[in-house]
Design an enzyme around this catalytic site. Structure first.
Site, PDB file in Angstrom:
ATOM      1  CD  GLU A  52      -4.135  -0.499   6.180  1.00 50.33           C
ATOM      2  OE1 GLU A  52      -3.614  -0.605   5.133  1.00 50.33           O
ATOM      3  OE2 GLU A  52      -3.615  -0.546   6.961  1.00 50.33           O
TER       4      GLU A  52
ATOM      5  N   GLY B 282       0.589  -1.210  12.248  1.00 42.57           N
ATOM      6  CA  GLY B 282       0.669   0.248  12.383  1.00 42.57           C
ATOM      7  C   GLY B 282       0.788   0.850  13.650  1.00 42.57           C
TER       8      GLY B 282
ATOM      9  CG  HIS C 185      -4.586  -5.007   4.597  1.00 42.26           C
ATOM     10  ND1 HIS C 185      -4.938  -4.190   5.295  1.00 42.26           N
ATOM     11  CD2 HIS C 185      -3.461  -5.632   5.057  1.00 42.26           C
ATOM     12  CE1 HIS C 185      -3.810  -3.723   6.100  1.00 42.26           C
ATOM     13  NE2 HIS C 185      -2.990  -4.593   5.992  1.00 42.26           N
TER      14      HIS C 185
ATOM     15  CE  LYS D  84       0.011  -1.143   5.898  1.00 38.05           C
ATOM     16  NZ  LYS D  84      -0.368  -1.148   6.942  1.00 38.05           N
TER      17      LYS D  84
ATOM     18  CD  GLU E 229      -1.679  -8.156   8.147  1.00 35.38           C
ATOM     19  OE1 GLU E 229      -0.592  -7.870   8.162  1.00 35.38           O
ATOM     20  OE2 GLU E 229      -2.565  -7.350   7.472  1.00 35.38           O
TER      21      GLU E 229
ATOM     22  CB  SER F 153       3.952  -3.715  15.048  1.00 37.65           C
ATOM     23  OG  SER F 153       2.851  -2.789  14.737  1.00 37.65           O
TER      24      SER F 153
ATOM     25  CG  ASN G 163       0.628  -4.102   2.714  1.00 36.89           C
ATOM     26  OD1 ASN G 163       0.403  -3.481   1.439  1.00 36.89           O
ATOM     27  ND2 ASN G 163      -0.314  -4.343   3.657  1.00 36.89           N
TER      28      ASN G 163
HETATM   29  C1  PEP Z   1      -0.072  -4.720   7.270  1.00 34.52           C
HETATM   30  O1  PEP Z   1      -0.736  -3.421   7.296  1.00 34.52           O
HETATM   31  O2  PEP Z   1      -0.087  -5.901   6.537  1.00 34.52           O
HETATM   32  C2  PEP Z   1       1.000  -4.530   8.502  1.00 34.52           C
HETATM   33  C3  PEP Z   1       1.432  -5.781   9.089  1.00 34.52           C
HETATM   34  O3  PEP Z   1       1.239  -3.107   8.864  1.00 34.52           O
HETATM   35  P1  PEP Z   1       2.568  -3.065  10.039  1.00 34.52           P
HETATM   36  O4  PEP Z   1       3.744  -3.872   9.822  1.00 34.52           O
HETATM   37  O5  PEP Z   1       2.991  -1.828   9.828  1.00 34.52           O
HETATM   38  O6  PEP Z   1       1.946  -3.154  11.323  1.00 34.52           O
END
Ligand code: PEP
Length: 248
Positions: free
Chosen positions: A97, A173, A95, A12, A167, A213, A10
């Site tokens: 976000e 993040g 997601h 972003k 998630e 992460s 992703n």
């Molecule tokens: C995401 O936003 O889908 C995600 C998993 O981000 P990160 O791997 O940076 O935690």
């Protein structure tokens, strides 16, 4: 049954079109693996150059968002037929976000899941709890409610093709990963819920990713868990480390 692993990046709101093409070139040899579905979910403006850049490789292209209407007066939006025509196969829906920053609720997310399927796109449907819900120990109910709402009216045949990404928001993040056991607990719960809402055959086919992460160091352990069929990767998808996750 053996489910095919799916590792999706992703990106972003990162990478200009020229940077996106350069990243595809950098990752090209690193992400080779015939046993894994590899997906780059990229910003809308990067879709056309990325589709071109990954031609002839094992990489599939995904979008990060779309709107539920095919065309018309929806300034700033992008439609499913536009994505399909450009060569997109997957789309991230729900997601955290988009839920938290852009106010998307489960009614819209449910409409997006149905529209994606009707348009021939495979949804990567995200769910996950906040730190407050995790601490209050109500995260399981929360996840069950999200999935139940988001899949309202979605057929078993569609769910068999669906990708669900668990998630936990507190792990996105932040550098803080759910432990492999924490991730497995919720991914297993999601699979049991699909068996309850549909049937065991559907639950056996739906692919469930962990996201939050995930990196080159922790991917192998997370992916060794029985109900974790892949990963949705943010930060590490922009680096050569992504190749290590694909091949973990
Ligand atoms: C995401 O936003 O889908 C995600 C998993 O981000 P990160 O791997 O940076 O935690």
């Amino acid at each position: 049954m053996a489910r095919r692993r799916i590792i999706a990046g992703n990106w972003k709101m990162n990478k200009t079109p020229s940077e996106a093409v350069a990243l595809c070139a950098e990752l090209k040899d690193l992400v080779k693996n015939d046993d894994v579905d590899v997906v780059y979910c990229v910003p809308a403006i990067d879709i056309v150059p990325v589709v071109e850049a990954v031609k002839g490789t094992n990489v599939h292209v995904g979008a990060e968002n779309f709107y539920i209407v095919d065309s018309g007066a929806f300034t700033g939006e992008i439609s499913a037929p536009m994505l399909k025509d450009a060569g997109v196969e997957y789309v991230i829906i729900g997601h955290s976000e988009r839920r938290d920053i852009f106010g998307e609720n489960d009614i819209l997310i449910n409409q997006k899941v149905k529209k994606a399927f009707a348009s021939g796109l495979t949804p990567i449907l995200c769910c996950g709890e906040s730190l407050a819900l995790r601490k209050a120990d109500t995260y399981k109910e929360w996840i069950e409610r999200q999935i139940t709402w988001d899949l309202d009216g979605v057929t078993a045949d569609q769910v068999k093709k669906l990708v669900i990404a668990y998630e936990p928001i507190w792990a996105i993040g932040t550098g803080e990963t759910a432990t492999a056991d924490q991730a497995q607990e919720v991914c297993g719960l999601i699979r049991s819920l699909i068996a309850k809402l549909y049937d065991q055959a559907t639950a056996d086919e739906v692919r469930i990713q962990y996201g939050g992460s995930m990196n080159a160091g922790n991917a192998a352990e997370l992916l060794s868990k029985p109900d974790i069929d892949g990963g949705l990767i943010g930060g590490a998808s922009l680096k050569p480390d992504f190749g290590k996750i694909v091949n973990a």
